[in-house]
Design an enzyme around this catalytic site. Sequence first.
Site, PDB file in Angstrom:
ATOM      1  N   GLU A 167      -0.923   9.870   4.404  1.00  0.00           N
ATOM      2  CA  GLU A 167      -1.412   8.492   4.415  1.00  0.00           C
ATOM      3  C   GLU A 167      -0.555   7.520   5.224  1.00  0.00           C
ATOM      4  OE1 GLU A 167      -2.208   7.282   0.374  1.00  0.00           O
ATOM      5  OE2 GLU A 167      -3.875   8.658   0.204  1.00  0.00           O
ATOM      6  N   GLU A 351      -7.786  14.139  -0.892  1.00  0.00           N
ATOM      7  CA  GLU A 351      -7.578  13.487  -2.190  1.00  0.00           C
ATOM      8  C   GLU A 351      -8.845  12.755  -2.589  1.00  0.00           C
ATOM      9  OE1 GLU A 351      -4.175  10.856  -2.665  1.00  0.00           O
ATOM     10  OE2 GLU A 351      -2.878  12.273  -1.622  1.00  0.00           O
TER      11      GLU A 351
HETATM   12  C1  FCB Z   1      -2.940   8.029  -2.845  1.00  0.00           C
HETATM   13  C2  FCB Z   1      -1.600   8.722  -2.837  1.00  0.00           C
HETATM   14  C3  FCB Z   1      -1.271   9.447  -4.111  1.00  0.00           C
HETATM   15  C4  FCB Z   1      -1.743   8.693  -5.309  1.00  0.00           C
HETATM   16  C5  FCB Z   1      -3.198   8.327  -5.169  1.00  0.00           C
HETATM   17  C6  FCB Z   1      -3.777   7.628  -6.360  1.00  0.00           C
HETATM   18  O1  FCB Z   1      -2.906   6.928  -1.987  1.00  0.00           O
HETATM   19  O2  FCB Z   1      -1.527   9.641  -1.784  1.00  0.00           O
HETATM   20  O3  FCB Z   1       0.109   9.687  -4.126  1.00  0.00           O
HETATM   21  O4  FCB Z   1      -0.948   7.577  -5.498  1.00  0.00           O
HETATM   22  O5  FCB Z   1      -3.352   7.505  -4.055  1.00  0.00           O
END
Ligand code: FCB
Length: 437
Positions: A167, A351
């Site tokens: 990210e 994610e």
């Molecule tokens: C993302 C992150 C992870 C966690 C989720 C909720 O941005 O990569 O570490 O904090 O959000």
Amino acid sequence: MQFTRDDFPEGFQFGTATSAYQIEGHAQGGAGPTHWDSFAATPGNVVRAENGDLACDHLHRMDEDLDLVAGLGADVYRFSTSWARVLPEGRGTPNAEGLDFYDRLVDGLLARGVKPAATLYHWELPQPLSDLGGWRNPDMGDWFAEFTETVMSRIGDRVWSAAPINEPWCVSWLSHFDGHHAPGLRDIRATARAMHHLLVAHGRSIEVMRGLGMGNLGAVCNMEWSTPADDSAESSAAARTYDAIYNRFFVSGLFRGEYPEEVMAGLEPHMPQGWQDDFATITQPLDWLGVNYYTRKLIAHKDGPWPNYREVEGSLPKTQMGWEIYPQGLHDFLVRTAREYSGDLPIYVTESGMANPDEVGQPDTARIDYIAAHLEACRKAIADGVPLNGYFVWSLMDNYEWSFGYEKRFGLVHVDFETLARTPKASYHALAEWWRG
Ligand code: FCB
């Protein structure tokens, strides 16, 4: 869960994800201090000033946790390696105990039939490098290359996939412009430099891993759908600026070797010297792109200096984070990203998940619904021709949610932070029933 494996293409990978600082217990095992430790120790930055000293104590409970990954029937497990655990000073002498830990982690996954997906950097920068300016420093590319070499000479022969940085938006904008994450700066010049230097570091890391003979290398970007809050032309422009900074800057650098005009309108005067010459490094060919997706934002115009946007509260149902639930945005990002940036390259949703105030004994049906809705968005994207190859739930277990401390629960497995007992939630059982087949 209403799905079967047949609802997804052959070879589609299902997995779950965690990160080092959020679960391992950073004060243990010879790791060096990081900028997250300093940030958390500064009053006002993190709920109750909580830190990752113990977290889920994954360092000592790795076998139990890998059994949970295997019990879920996950094909693949996404974890990160802590720079300061491997190189406590950020450079120089490695911590043998840290390297041994990741070695055992990878072998432990393979022994359980789970593919290891490594991310090198998920946010805990060694403090000695932060003291030298961290992501503002143009030498970060060299330092990150050294870290990559140190870790991957040890585990690179056995990981299934690898990505340098989790990210980029969070590492740069959220941490140097908004000041919400370590190092907690609110400085436009620092932001411009961090945004560029981390892409250079990404490219250097890919080069190192190719040199080691590794394949299946990618990049992981987070995206947040940006909707104008009203019908005005100003709010449309503000939403475009938000989208350019958050969702287009990094993929544009990686795949097109250029930065969006809307971002350069504000950042160009603050960019490091010679930035235009770095795109050969930044655009190293990749094997896949990861998209992390959680929510959308309603954006309106704001008077004053660039970037002239503000967030407006939306009216969709929200998670424990206060984030609106908007699965359509995932579909739309997958389609747009493939069409405009990554083309035929495989995409993974690296994610997706939600925080919920879970308690043991109360089924987390909201999470089951959230995951199902986002998987449905994935299916639509596949039907629309997106080469989507996998989906990772964030997260395996409740953990340290950065500036929110231990309050926000994202896990498929409940963690009692007093006893550290792990208890699989209803969502874990629902996925396991499906994934194990
Ligand atoms: C993302 C992150 C992870 C966690 C989720 C909720 O941005 O990569 O570490 O904090 O959000």
